[in-house]
Design an enzyme around this catalytic site. Sequence first.
Site, PDB file in Angstrom:
ATOM      1  N   ARG A 116       1.825  65.801  78.599  1.00 28.16           N
ATOM      2  CA  ARG A 116       0.671  65.725  79.506  1.00 28.16           C
ATOM      3  C   ARG A 116       0.817  66.629  80.727  1.00 28.16           C
ATOM      4  O   ARG A 116      -0.165  66.869  81.443  1.00 28.16           O
ATOM      5  CB  ARG A 116       0.445  64.277  79.940  1.00 28.16           C
ATOM      6  CG  ARG A 116      -0.261  63.440  78.887  1.00 28.16           C
ATOM      7  CD  ARG A 116      -0.452  62.012  79.344  1.00 28.16           C
ATOM      8  NE  ARG A 116       0.762  61.219  79.170  1.00 28.16           N
ATOM      9  CZ  ARG A 116       0.904  59.973  79.605  1.00 28.16           C
ATOM     10  NH1 ARG A 116      -0.077  59.389  80.269  1.00 28.16           N
ATOM     11  NH2 ARG A 116       2.033  59.316  79.397  1.00 28.16           N
ATOM     12  N   GLU A 119       6.161  45.102  75.999  1.00 29.57           N
ATOM     13  CA  GLU A 119       5.528  46.390  76.272  1.00 29.57           C
ATOM     14  C   GLU A 119       4.007  46.249  76.245  1.00 29.57           C
ATOM     15  O   GLU A 119       3.453  45.350  75.600  1.00 29.57           O
ATOM     16  CB  GLU A 119       5.979  47.437  75.253  1.00 29.57           C
ATOM     17  CG  GLU A 119       7.470  47.732  75.295  1.00 29.57           C
ATOM     18  CD  GLU A 119       7.939  48.275  76.632  1.00 29.57           C
ATOM     19  OE1 GLU A 119       7.159  49.002  77.291  1.00 29.57           O
ATOM     20  OE2 GLU A 119       9.074  47.958  77.033  1.00 29.57           O
ATOM     21  N   ASN A 155       4.126  61.530  84.598  1.00 28.04           N
ATOM     22  CA  ASN A 155       3.694  61.887  83.249  1.00 28.04           C
ATOM     23  C   ASN A 155       2.699  63.043  83.239  1.00 28.04           C
ATOM     24  O   ASN A 155       2.470  63.652  82.190  1.00 28.04           O
ATOM     25  CB  ASN A 155       3.060  60.682  82.554  1.00 28.04           C
ATOM     26  CG  ASN A 155       4.079  59.602  82.236  1.00 28.04           C
ATOM     27  OD1 ASN A 155       5.068  59.857  81.554  1.00 28.04           O
ATOM     28  ND2 ASN A 155       3.861  58.405  82.749  1.00 28.04           N
ATOM     29  N   TYR A 212      16.467 103.551 105.207  1.00 24.15           N
ATOM     30  CA  TYR A 212      16.705 103.772 103.777  1.00 24.15           C
ATOM     31  C   TYR A 212      16.356 105.208 103.416  1.00 24.15           C
ATOM     32  O   TYR A 212      15.242 105.681 103.683  1.00 24.15           O
ATOM     33  CB  TYR A 212      15.852 102.790 102.976  1.00 24.15           C
ATOM     34  CG  TYR A 212      16.063 102.832 101.482  1.00 24.15           C
ATOM     35  CD1 TYR A 212      17.334 102.730 100.927  1.00 24.15           C
ATOM     36  CD2 TYR A 212      14.982 102.942 100.618  1.00 24.15           C
ATOM     37  CE1 TYR A 212      17.518 102.750  99.546  1.00 24.15           C
ATOM     38  CE2 TYR A 212      15.153 102.962  99.246  1.00 24.15           C
ATOM     39  CZ  TYR A 212      16.427 102.876  98.708  1.00 24.15           C
ATOM     40  OH  TYR A 212      16.606 102.892  97.351  1.00 24.15           O
TER      41      TYR A 212
END
Length: 453
Positions: free
Chosen positions: A14, A150, A223, A383
């Site tokens: 998900r 559950e 989730n 540089y």
Amino acid sequence: MLEVIVLAAGRGSRMKSELPKVLHPIGGQPMVASVLDTARQLGAERLHVVVGHGASQVSDAVAAPDVEIYVQAEQLGTGHAALQAAPSCHADSTVLILFGDVPLLSAGVLADVVSAAETQPTLLAATLEDPTGYGRVIRGADGSFARVVEQKDGLPHELEVTEVNTGVLAARGSELVAWLGQVTNDNAQGEFYLPDVLSLALRDGKKVSVVVTDKSNEISGVNDRVQLEALERAHQRQKADELMAAGVHVMDASRLDIRGSLACGTDVVLDANVLIEGDVRLGNQVVIEANCVLKDCAIGDGTVVRAFTHIEGATVAAHCQVGPYARLRPGADLGDGAKVGNFVEVKNSVFGAGAKANHLAYVGDATVGAGSNIGAGTITCNYDGANKHRTELGDNVFVGSNSTLVAPLTVENDGFVAAGSTVTSKVGESQLAVGRAKQRNIDGWKRPEKPKQ
């Protein structure tokens, strides 16, 4: 001895992400890393992580001397996952089982579970207004633990129960292994449920202790992206509350993000939309204005960091002013009272006490002596296409606006660079350097005109 098993094998479909679910961040670090940190706070001597989906990524993320990895090749339920690691635990250890996608559980709550589990198997439960999705804790007539049902297996009257199973439990190592080996998948999901070990414990004449917490944010798992964001905000609110309790003035707790560690002195002010990353230390009476990003830096007493400033890998001494819209990159080191103003970028450079670059400048790979001033539009050309070179400015040097300092270059104490100069060679003490073409004024020239239609 305490050992902790962390279940981190789930795919997290998900989340709609290629990244394994437990590696999604809360507070700037993977969720599973937060769980392991909490286990270490509890004093766990051995950490066992069960991986599955994205096993190599998760294994790399959690790798540490105290971590052992186990692979659950098939995701057959939480009981099956725990069984991959439990046989490696010492028989006389207290074994605590945690979840890699439940990142906010505190060591304080878990310490109660561990303590209770020294004498009997223990479950962590919570009371929720809306228990939908959670397994319910069913108690007997005398109030003792009876079983966990559950959501998909519960009868209507059982689903009215608001006390839920968090999934976290602890037991003696030898007993846990024995019970896990007897768990079956005779349920609606066809999975091996971890809480079934508690029913087996009751069958063997054991009493099961239930520790109940009212901290619903702590027991929440992730989730999907919505839940991830909700836990991120809960985590940030907790961090803000801790700062305010310690005396920090947080202007808007809902708009502060700490993705690392923040240490503050007294009377620190944090305005809205401040982002903290890595290790950040703020001294006394530091003010951080709105929309600033601070990463791996130290800010001294009395310094003001003005709005929209980014500071990373820098050290700022006391009573400095930085910003607005300034950027201090790694290696920037500002002495007491230094000033770096709007649209100034400083990288790998040291500013002496009172040195300043107030606006529109780039200072890279340089030393700027005490009391020196860098004018607007100045850059250090550090540089050359292959190598970096340093610019050394002594004390009380003045660099006029729109100057180009071509490194390697030294300007000694009290040197002065005229505005608009390109300086390529050493400037001695108290010398004036003028490096620009002579101005010509041309009479009779014709101004360009647009073509006539």
